[in-house]
Design an enzyme around this catalytic site. Sequence first.
Site: not given
Ligand code: NBP
Length: 479
Positions: A128, A182, A185-186, A189
Amino acid sequence: NAANIGVVGLAVMGSNLARNLASREGNTVAVYNRSRAKTDELVAEHPEAGFVPAFSYEEFAASLQKPRTAIIMVKAGGPTDAVIDSLLEVFEPGDIIVDGGNALFTDTIRREKAVRETGVNFVGMGVSGGEEGALLGPSLMPGGSDESWVTLGPILRSIAAVAEGEPCVTHVGHDGAGHFVKMVHNGIEYADMQLIAEAYDLIRRGTGKSPAEIAEVFAEWNRGELESYLIEITAEVLRQVDGETGKPLVDVILDQAGAKGTGAWTVQTALSLGVPVSGIAEATFARSLSSHPEQREISRDLPGPNEGFTADDADAFIEQVRLALYASKIVAYSQGFDEIRAGAAEYGWNIDLGKIAAIWRGGCIIRARFLNRITDAYVETPDLSVLLTAPFFVDVFTRAQDAWREVVATSAKVGIPAPAFSSSLAYYDGLRAERLPAALIQGQRDFFGAHTYKRIDKPGTFHTLWSADRSEIEAEDTH
Ligand code: NBP
């Protein structure tokens, strides 16, 4: 074998987490992303991090010391399964795969079971704090085995946020426990944000203050018992002026709230566990209601008070709203912890609820001063079944309940929707009630479905012969 930890998935969360890891003494971080561009970019932009880039899963595995430890930060769902499958081809028994994405806890339970069969450890970890948290220190909620915690614990402690000298991470419980916590938590939120939004709306409509003036109210609240990240950023958002129109930004943002689904998961899970998380549910539904412009459009002329209202004493009204917010917020957290307690019982997790409140004090979106009180409450009474009955919270309700009722009554009377305020109060009064009309519901159920009932004056299960002579018979317990 230069790296002691690796990150797979280098979008915003993964690259920030990788930089956070690399900034800590003793860490060398291997990085891999499905498409090469993100890896190249991260390594080029952050030479100081000393990343070890990999361009295939084989290279990634080869660059990691054993036992290998990799944190996956990819899109939840299918992408996570795809990455796990690829890692399993190159990892060996004893290695550790951590999923830091927002996985549904039942997926984590399934994955943990499947991965364990290969001898590799699988840890589902709630992260988070958004992008900034990932970079500077998130609140971390890892599940998984005790064995993997031995290796992971020191690494995670080094990158987590710190609150009052304590890293915001704990081994929550086995398999899906971390992602479950988690999720809740959300959900909390969602409730907290909705309550703040209702408070803003009431103050704006009841006092005529401008968003910038209300920002000052929230800034003031943030110096008192409501001090929290969400109150702080509320002031920031309300203060913001739109560069294009010169209006308050909040007045030009479309009033349709989005959601990524974790609030809905919290409510769905609570429904199946039979836990009344009404504040979280109302907050989730309020977002849904806002996002149906066509329904709102055809409903605009429904009868109701339209003349608005002006509070007789603006300062007194603002104080009432503050107290209503505080009381409702305690209800939302109490309901959330109830869900964690019920989830732990259902799935066999040993979760220290006080510790959960403690690791939410830093890094995460719901960080707040009053979380200390939740920890205190569980330290004092570890098996406390209704958090809001802890003495500290009872004191708050003693101070706040008149104002809370006043605010809910006003909102109903003047036609301002305050679903989270009012449902929290209804929950509170439901808990307090000596008798509930559930007795009548049991009677109805027995009438149409012979579902039976229990009596207050003797043991046993009973059924009234409604369609015969209406005498009562002892019956089998069918609930
Ligand atoms: P995204 O959720 O937007 O995912 C993008 C990433 O996933 C890229 O690295 C992409 O690779 C990879 N990917 C995909 Br799409 N399909 C794939 C596959 N088949 N094989 C391998 N890699 C693959 O990224 P994010 O916003 O950084 O979030 C990452 C995780 O963290 C998510 O699960 C999200 O829910 C969680 N999270 C996010 C937050 C937040 O505030 N954003 C907070 C807490 C947790 P590519 O570059 O090759 O397309």
